[in-house]
Design a protein around this motif. Structure first.
Motif, PDB file in Angstrom:
ATOM      1  N   GLU A 177       0.811  -1.221   0.000  1.00  0.00           N
ATOM      2  CA  GLU A 177       0.000   0.000   0.000  1.00  0.00           C
ATOM      3  C   GLU A 177       0.847   1.275   0.000  1.00  0.00           C
ATOM      4  OE1 GLU A 177      -2.457  -0.348   3.415  1.00  0.00           O
ATOM      5  OE2 GLU A 177      -3.594  -2.084   2.643  1.00  0.00           O
ATOM      6  N   LYS A 178       2.132   1.144   0.280  1.00  0.00           N
ATOM      7  CA  LYS A 178       2.994   2.334   0.339  1.00  0.00           C
ATOM      8  C   LYS A 178       3.246   2.880  -1.066  1.00  0.00           C
ATOM      9  CE  LYS A 178       5.380   0.989   4.603  1.00  0.00           C
ATOM     10  NZ  LYS A 178       6.680   0.639   5.234  1.00  0.00           N
ATOM     11  N   PRO A 179       3.361   4.208  -1.197  1.00  0.00           N
ATOM     12  CA  PRO A 179       3.535   4.838  -2.525  1.00  0.00           C
ATOM     13  C   PRO A 179       4.982   4.784  -3.020  1.00  0.00           C
ATOM     14  CG  PRO A 179       3.456   6.521  -0.832  1.00  0.00           C
ATOM     15  CD  PRO A 179       3.217   5.218  -0.119  1.00  0.00           C
ATOM     16  N   TYR A 180       5.509   3.555  -3.153  1.00  0.00           N
ATOM     17  CA  TYR A 180       6.875   3.383  -3.620  1.00  0.00           C
ATOM     18  C   TYR A 180       6.970   3.623  -5.124  1.00  0.00           C
ATOM     19  CZ  TYR A 180       8.570   1.054   0.672  1.00  0.00           C
ATOM     20  OH  TYR A 180       8.958   0.758   1.947  1.00  0.00           O
ATOM     21  N   SER A 181       8.107   4.178  -5.540  1.00  0.00           N
ATOM     22  CA  SER A 181       8.423   4.203  -6.972  1.00  0.00           C
ATOM     23  C   SER A 181       8.978   2.831  -7.343  1.00  0.00           C
ATOM     24  CB  SER A 181       9.463   5.278  -7.266  1.00  0.00           C
ATOM     25  OG  SER A 181      10.710   4.941  -6.669  1.00  0.00           O
ATOM     26  N   SER A 182       9.053   2.527  -8.649  1.00  0.00           N
ATOM     27  CA  SER A 182       9.583   1.236  -9.083  1.00  0.00           C
ATOM     28  C   SER A 182      11.026   1.068  -8.617  1.00  0.00           C
ATOM     29  CB  SER A 182       9.495   1.112 -10.598  1.00  0.00           C
ATOM     30  OG  SER A 182      10.207   2.169 -11.231  1.00  0.00           O
ATOM     31  N   GLY A 183      11.801   2.159  -8.607  1.00  0.00           N
ATOM     32  CA  GLY A 183      13.184   2.090  -8.155  1.00  0.00           C
ATOM     33  C   GLY A 183      13.283   1.782  -6.675  1.00  0.00           C
ATOM     34  N   GLU A 184      12.399   2.358  -5.881  1.00  0.00           N
ATOM     35  CA  GLU A 184      12.402   2.112  -4.439  1.00  0.00           C
ATOM     36  C   GLU A 184      12.004   0.662  -4.126  1.00  0.00           C
ATOM     37  OE1 GLU A 184      11.331   6.525  -2.608  1.00  0.00           O
ATOM     38  OE2 GLU A 184       9.725   5.283  -3.482  1.00  0.00           O
ATOM     39  N   LYS A 185      11.040   0.154  -4.886  1.00  0.00           N
ATOM     40  CA  LYS A 185      10.647  -1.245  -4.695  1.00  0.00           C
ATOM     41  C   LYS A 185      11.813  -2.173  -5.018  1.00  0.00           C
ATOM     42  CE  LYS A 185       5.657  -0.902  -5.564  1.00  0.00           C
ATOM     43  NZ  LYS A 185       4.541  -1.335  -6.437  1.00  0.00           N
ATOM     44  N   ARG A 186      12.507  -1.864  -6.116  1.00  0.00           N
ATOM     45  CA  ARG A 186      13.639  -2.685  -6.525  1.00  0.00           C
ATOM     46  C   ARG A 186      14.740  -2.662  -5.463  1.00  0.00           C
ATOM     47  NH1 ARG A 186      16.179  -4.906 -10.805  1.00  0.00           N
ATOM     48  NH2 ARG A 186      18.454  -4.769 -10.776  1.00  0.00           N
ATOM     49  N   GLU A 187      15.001  -1.486  -4.884  1.00  0.00           N
ATOM     50  CA  GLU A 187      16.026  -1.365  -3.855  1.00  0.00           C
ATOM     51  C   GLU A 187      15.665  -2.195  -2.624  1.00  0.00           C
ATOM     52  OE1 GLU A 187      18.284   2.064  -1.168  1.00  0.00           O
ATOM     53  OE2 GLU A 187      16.709   2.632  -2.600  1.00  0.00           O
ATOM     54  N   LEU A 188      14.376  -2.178  -2.267  1.00  0.00           N
ATOM     55  CA  LEU A 188      13.924  -2.948  -1.111  1.00  0.00           C
ATOM     56  C   LEU A 188      14.113  -4.453  -1.352  1.00  0.00           C
ATOM     57  CD1 LEU A 188      12.501  -3.003   1.663  1.00  0.00           C
ATOM     58  CD2 LEU A 188      10.313  -3.082   0.430  1.00  0.00           C
ATOM     59  N   VAL A 189      13.721  -4.917  -2.528  1.00  0.00           N
ATOM     60  CA  VAL A 189      13.871  -6.338  -2.849  1.00  0.00           C
ATOM     61  C   VAL A 189      15.346  -6.726  -2.899  1.00  0.00           C
ATOM     62  CG1 VAL A 189      13.427  -8.128  -4.583  1.00  0.00           C
ATOM     63  CG2 VAL A 189      11.662  -6.436  -4.058  1.00  0.00           C
ATOM     64  N   SER A 190      16.197  -5.845  -3.424  1.00  0.00           N
ATOM     65  CA  SER A 190      17.637  -6.129  -3.482  1.00  0.00           C
ATOM     66  C   SER A 190      18.228  -6.311  -2.084  1.00  0.00           C
ATOM     67  CB  SER A 190      18.372  -5.004  -4.216  1.00  0.00           C
ATOM     68  OG  SER A 190      17.982  -4.955  -5.567  1.00  0.00           O
ATOM     69  N   LYS A 191      17.815  -5.462  -1.148  1.00  0.00           N
ATOM     70  CA  LYS A 191      18.295  -5.589   0.229  1.00  0.00           C
ATOM     71  C   LYS A 191      17.791  -6.886   0.856  1.00  0.00           C
ATOM     72  CE  LYS A 191      18.741  -0.625   1.226  1.00  0.00           C
ATOM     73  NZ  LYS A 191      18.211   0.495   2.024  1.00  0.00           N
ATOM     74  N   ALA A 192      16.527  -7.218   0.576  1.00  0.00           N
ATOM     75  CA  ALA A 192      15.969  -8.470   1.095  1.00  0.00           C
ATOM     76  C   ALA A 192      16.700  -9.672   0.500  1.00  0.00           C
ATOM     77  CB  ALA A 192      14.474  -8.552   0.772  1.00  0.00           C
ATOM     78  N   PHE A 193      17.057  -9.561  -0.766  1.00  0.00           N
ATOM     79  CA  PHE A 193      17.778 -10.615  -1.484  1.00  0.00           C
ATOM     80  C   PHE A 193      19.106 -10.927  -0.789  1.00  0.00           C
ATOM     81  CE2 PHE A 193      20.356 -11.995  -5.239  1.00  0.00           C
ATOM     82  CZ  PHE A 193      19.543 -13.035  -5.685  1.00  0.00           C
ATOM     83  N   GLN A 194      19.839  -9.870  -0.469  1.00  0.00           N
ATOM     84  CA  GLN A 194      21.138 -10.052   0.191  1.00  0.00           C
ATOM     85  C   GLN A 194      20.965 -10.527   1.629  1.00  0.00           C
ATOM     86  OE1 GLN A 194      23.981  -6.768  -0.590  1.00  0.00           O
ATOM     87  NE2 GLN A 194      22.501  -6.053  -2.119  1.00  0.00           N
ATOM     88  N   ALA A 195      19.951 -10.022   2.318  1.00  0.00           N
ATOM     89  CA  ALA A 195      19.721 -10.426   3.710  1.00  0.00           C
ATOM     90  C   ALA A 195      19.330 -11.905   3.796  1.00  0.00           C
ATOM     91  CB  ALA A 195      18.632  -9.548   4.327  1.00  0.00           C
ATOM     92  N   TYR A 196      18.520 -12.355   2.849  1.00  0.00           N
ATOM     93  CA  TYR A 196      18.075 -13.752   2.836  1.00  0.00           C
ATOM     94  C   TYR A 196      19.267 -14.673   2.604  1.00  0.00           C
ATOM     95  CZ  TYR A 196      14.931 -17.692   1.867  1.00  0.00           C
ATOM     96  OH  TYR A 196      14.256 -18.898   1.902  1.00  0.00           O
ATOM     97  N   ALA A 197      20.131 -14.299   1.670  1.00  0.00           N
ATOM     98  CA  ALA A 197      21.321 -15.103   1.395  1.00  0.00           C
ATOM     99  C   ALA A 197      22.239 -15.144   2.619  1.00  0.00           C
ATOM    100  CB  ALA A 197      22.058 -14.550   0.190  1.00  0.00           C
ATOM    101  N   SER A 198      22.445 -14.003   3.258  1.00  0.00           N
ATOM    102  CA  SER A 198      23.324 -13.943   4.439  1.00  0.00           C
ATOM    103  C   SER A 198      22.821 -14.843   5.550  1.00  0.00           C
ATOM    104  CB  SER A 198      23.431 -12.502   4.944  1.00  0.00           C
ATOM    105  OG  SER A 198      24.017 -11.672   3.971  1.00  0.00           O
ATOM    106  N   SER A 199      21.507 -14.890   5.717  1.00  0.00           N
ATOM    107  CA  SER A 199      20.907 -15.663   6.795  1.00  0.00           C
ATOM    108  C   SER A 199      20.871 -17.159   6.499  1.00  0.00           C
ATOM    109  CB  SER A 199      19.487 -15.152   7.062  1.00  0.00           C
ATOM    110  OG  SER A 199      18.848 -15.919   8.042  1.00  0.00           O
ATOM    111  N   ASN A 200      20.606 -17.532   5.253  1.00  0.00           N
ATOM    112  CA  ASN A 200      20.348 -18.936   4.934  1.00  0.00           C
ATOM    113  C   ASN A 200      21.372 -19.593   4.013  1.00  0.00           C
ATOM    114  OD1 ASN A 200      17.661 -18.974   6.267  1.00  0.00           O
ATOM    115  ND2 ASN A 200      17.142 -17.511   4.654  1.00  0.00           N
ATOM    116  N   LEU A 201      22.070 -18.794   3.199  1.00  0.00           N
ATOM    117  CA  LEU A 201      23.007 -19.336   2.207  1.00  0.00           C
ATOM    118  C   LEU A 201      24.318 -18.550   2.271  1.00  0.00           C
ATOM    119  CD1 LEU A 201      20.323 -19.459  -0.615  1.00  0.00           C
ATOM    120  CD2 LEU A 201      21.310 -21.483   0.479  1.00  0.00           C
ATOM    121  N   PRO A 202      25.049 -18.671   3.367  1.00  0.00           N
ATOM    122  CA  PRO A 202      26.220 -17.809   3.599  1.00  0.00           C
ATOM    123  C   PRO A 202      27.304 -17.931   2.537  1.00  0.00           C
ATOM    124  CG  PRO A 202      26.149 -19.639   5.165  1.00  0.00           C
ATOM    125  CD  PRO A 202      24.834 -19.616   4.483  1.00  0.00           C
ATOM    126  N   LEU A 203      27.409 -19.071   1.869  1.00  0.00           N
ATOM    127  CA  LEU A 203      28.461 -19.219   0.851  1.00  0.00           C
ATOM    128  C   LEU A 203      28.238 -18.304  -0.345  1.00  0.00           C
ATOM    129  CD1 LEU A 203      29.027 -23.105   0.799  1.00  0.00           C
ATOM    130  CD2 LEU A 203      30.314 -21.354   2.030  1.00  0.00           C
TER     131      LEU A 203
END
Length: 864
Positions: free
Chosen positions: A150-176
């Motif tokens: 529901e937040k008024p994100y721009s497409s770039g802001e959404k992409r940045e959020l997913v990119s951070k989540a992408f790296q955080a998920y890997a760090s937590s579950n797939l450290p290699l």
């Protein structure tokens, strides 16, 4: 309390708790459980020559009891003829999968055997876990994702959020994936994935040794989530496809901001999943519990229960949470981890038992002590207690609810084998602590613990957390019928693990087809002999009859073998083999002796019907299962049948066939007699008037009338005086009646020499599939025949095209040679050398062969 229309709906209410607990519950929710009808009318069944009541024989029933590992031990109920049973129900946070089906169907089979074979009055209680770390996390994360969308994100802001989540998920579950200097992104992900985990993706293990199991399955799940997110980042779809990596990231950022005072965020999820589970159980023909309980309806009693444990010195409070004191429990003479003593110090299992949200709870005296009551943190539901706002520990719920419904001791407690430690061991400890009385030794809360073997796929248990599961809904829609799935579980012992494999599926399919064909054939033979198929027979044959040998003796032996199997810890694997062997013997008898031994074959069929009914393989059957055969999948319950509507298609086929036979204008008296004297409408009316509601029996007058007309046509068509055109019309009509008119209605006609066609009821889908398969085979055969014809024609053309050349010209155009003799045989090679004698000998043979075929050509076609 019970509706008698179709599958019955049961309404269970929470009654007042046991005296040691508070009964002040602010709200009560009425449970609606639409499982299959448990039909709790018990009768003494004549399976063995004994005249004792079933529950008098209980001491000879043995069962694999996890509390007493090793050989099966006697099952001795605390009250004669009755069994109290508590089953751990589902955690209602997601759709149920085949692993759940394995647990609840196998439990249902054991329950049915106790009720409908041995005649016990079973009081079966099951819980729903509707507050739990998994539920909290899923509901909270779903709310957070909705808010994020529901937040008024721009497409770039959404992409940045997913990119951070992408790296955080890997760090937590797939450290290699994140080792090294370069930042992980969707562009270098595939290369890093192959480098880091290629061995596992190729079927290996993380350690490089042994076979893949749960750790490898979990890793693949993480990588699948990363694959989807990487694709979403590349395609620019923002959140869509990246939910699995985005949800934990959002939870880490905002979980404490969620207002959980309104519990509907959680109960909306659990109510929806509870209904889905109930629907699955109905579809699988699982009997409804006699009572159901929910954690959220028992919080006040849970608080009181925990207070009592603390008051007895077996629990302690720390920082708003309450823990079970294992050392104090053992010091008082009790045993902890009775089910799995080897797992007592397994930290990984202990942490899993506490839940992912409880890792930060502090103040335990010892690491093995487990939470009875958890202090709620921000973003978690909470209830009042003497220790502050909190929520129940995972294990305490079953102790409180089972004790409320079944008292201080129960005959059976069951659940999946993966719950043995810590869940069931902790349940036992806290319950025995609650009922502990100084100086009286250990309290026995559960007499028999039954653990169902879990289902595995590719070496890993089927699990929601591993996401390697197929939901029950999907399995029933694409792969299994409820009967077929139940047969798969029946063909293994309930406490053994089951690995889904093609061979196992094939064995189950063959077992089902063998019985289905047997039931179809015996009903057809009895119908042919005009013997009633609905009378109740005494299935206990006398010793004199058994002494005669043959099929009757085999039946008596099968009864004894199945009885022994049931008494040996409900060994359905052996029982299924006994039934299969007996049915094959009956099939041989029916084939070799025809109608002369039908009574013995019928006795076998009725006994087998009773056993498969007890197994729950016929959703339309009810105790005492005294019918003949089982209903086809999807068959309508007899009580819901409107006779006029049910027979309309069959009556329409007879009317159409009758009209077409009349149109053939046949002069044979036999045909005219059938056209004039057959009155299926009258026969049907009599059946309807008698109250008959079996569709097959109601339709039989029309089917027989149609079949008789066709049989007479088959006799007439062999007449030498019949006109060819009329003969062709009769043959076409006869084939259409058999292959289309009746097949489409689920009726199979087996032509017999000098006898009326044998009428069999077979599911229309199966007959149509067989017809289409036959049609496809015939089409393929015709195609191959046509291709062979064309190949022959082409070979013939090529033969005569070659034969057209005279032997004198056979080698003239070949560049390998430069001189030839008068007959056209080569004398010199292209290099000027003479043709070798060995080669000339071979060329001469070819020349003579060509001379012969050329002469044939001249004879056939003349000179050019």
């Amino acid at each position: 309390m019970r509706s008698l229309t179709g599958l019955r709906t049961f309404f269970f209410h929470s009654f007042s708790p046991i005296s040691l607990r508070s009964s002040n519950i602010s709200t009560r929710r009425t449970a609606v459980v639409a499982f299959a009808n448990p039909a709790r009318t018990h009768s003494s069944l004549s399976f063995t020559p004994t005249t004792r009541r079933p529950f008098d024989m209980a001491s000879s029933i043995t069962v694999y009891n996890s509390l007493k590992p090793g050989q099966p031990v006697p099952l001795i109920p605390k009250e004669e003829g009755k069994i109290s049973w508590y089953a751990c129900g589902p955690t209602t946070y997601d759709l149920s999968h085949l692993g759940h089906a394995r647990n609840y169907v196998s439990t249902d089979i054991l329950r049915r055997i106790l009720m409908h074979y041995f005649g016990f009055d079973v009081n079966f209680v099951m819980n729903y876990t509707d507050v739990d770390d998994k539920i909290i996390i899923k509901a909270r994360r779903a709310r957070l994702l909705d808010l994020e969308r529901e937040k008024p994100y721009s497409s770039g802001e959404k992409r940045e959020l997913v990119s951070k989540a992408f790296q955080a998920y890997a760090s937590s579950n797939l450290p290699l994936l994140v080792s090294g200097d370069a930042t992980l992104d969707e562009n270098n992900y595939q290369e890093r994935k192959e480098a880091a985990y290629g061995r596992v993706l190729a079927g290996g293990t993380l350690s490089g040794e042994g076979k893949p199991s749960d750790p490898e399955a979990k890793l693949k799940m993480y990588l699948n989530n990363m694959d989807s997110a990487a694709q979403a980042l590349k395609s620019g779809t923002a959140f869509d496809g990246a939910e699995e990596i985005l949800l934990p990231y959002l939870d880490s950022l905002y979980k404490e901001t969620i207002d959980t005072s309104d519990h509907t965020m959680f109960t909306d999820l659990t109510s929806r999943m509870e209904k889905a589970f109930n629907d699955d159980m109905v579809a699988l023909n699982v009997l409804a519990p006699d009572a159901v309980t929910r954690v959220t309806e028992y919080v006040p009693q849970i608080v009181t229960f925990v207070e009592q444990i603390v008051a007895k010195g077996f629990g302690y409070e720390s920082n708003g949470s309450v823990y079970f004191d294992i050392a104090a429990f053992e010091k008082a003479g009790n045993t902890y981890a009775r089910l799995r003593p080897e797992s007592k110090n397994d930290k990984a299992l202990q942490e899993e038992g506490e839940g992912s949200l409880s890792k930060s709870l502090e103040g335990k005296k010892r690491s093995g002590d487990f939470a009875l009551w958890k202090k709620s943190k921000s973003g978690e539901p909470a209830w009042p207690s003497p220790w502050g706002q909190g929520r129940p520990g995972w294990h305490i719920e079953c102790s409180v609810m089972a004790s409320d419904k079944l008292g201080s001791q129960m005959d059976i407690h069951s659940g999946g084998i993966d719950l043995a430690f810590p869940h069931h061991d902790n349940e036992l400890a806290q319950s025995e602590a609650y009922f502990h009385e100084c100086g009286k030794g250990e309290h026995t809360w559960v007499n028999n613990f039954l653990h169902m073997g879990h289902l595995s796929i590719a070496g890993s248990k089927m699990s929601k957390s591993l996401k390697n599961f197929q939901t029950i809904q999907d399995a029933l829609a694409t792969t299994y019928t409820a009967r077929n799935m139940r047969i798969v579980f029946l063909m293994s012992r309930w406490n053994d693990g089951v690995e889904i494999s093609p061979d196992m599926r094939k064995q189950a399919d063959n077992w089902e087809i063998t019985l289905d064909n047997f039931f179809t054939n015996i009903k057809a033979r009895l119908s042919e002999a005009e013997a009633p198929t609905d009378r109740v027979k005494d299935l206990s044959l006398s010793g004199t009859d058994a002494a005669k040998g043959g099929l009757i003796a085999e039946l008596e032996k099968a009864k004894q073998d199945v009885d022994a199997a049931f008494r040996n810890s409900f060994d359905t694997f052996t029982a299924m083999q006994v039934i299969l062997r007996l049915v094959r013997d009956a099939n041989i008898t029916m084939s070799e002796k025809g109608t002369s031994n039908l009574p013995a074959v019928e006795a076998v069929a009725r006994w087998v019907t009773k056993i498969v009914g007890i197994f729950g393989l016929d959703a339309s059957a009810a105790p005492p299962y005294e019918g003949l055969g089982w209903a086809s999948a999807g068959a309508t319950a007899a009580a819901d049948v409107d006779p006029q509507t049910a027979v309309k298609p069959f009556a329409a086929v007879f009317s159409a066939v009758k009209g077409e036979v009349q149109g053939l204008d046949l002069s044979e008296a036999s045909v005219q007699t059938l056209l004039e004297q057959q009155t299926p409408d009258t026969e049907f009316a009599e059946l309807e008037k008698s109250g008959e509601r079996d569709v097959e029996k109601l339709a039989l007058p029309y089917i027989r009338a149609t079949s008789r007309l066709r049989d007479e046509l088959r006799v007439i068509v062999s007449s030498p005086t019949l006109e060819p055109k009329k003969k062709q019309a009769i043959l076409a009509l006869s084939d259409r009646i058999r292959d289309y008119d009746l097949t489409d209605l689920g009726v199979q006609l087996d032509d017999q020499t000098d006898k009326p066609s044998l009428v069999k009821f077979v599911p229309a889908s199966r007959l149509i599939a067989a017809r289409e398969e036959k049609s496809a085979l015939l089409a393929e055969k015709a195609k191959q025949k046509e291709e062979a014809r064309k190949a022959r024609e082409k070979a013939e053309e090529e033969k005569w095209a070659k034969a057209k050349t005279s032997p004198q010209d056979l080698f003239k155009g070949d560049a390998k040679y430069q001189e030839w003799d008068a007959q056209g045989l080569p004398t010199k090679l292209a290099d000027g050398n003479a043709v070798p004698k060995s080669q000339l000998k071979k060329l001469t043979k070819e020349w003579e062969k060509q001379k012969k075929v050329h002469e044939e050509y001249l004879t056939k076609f003349g000179a050019a």
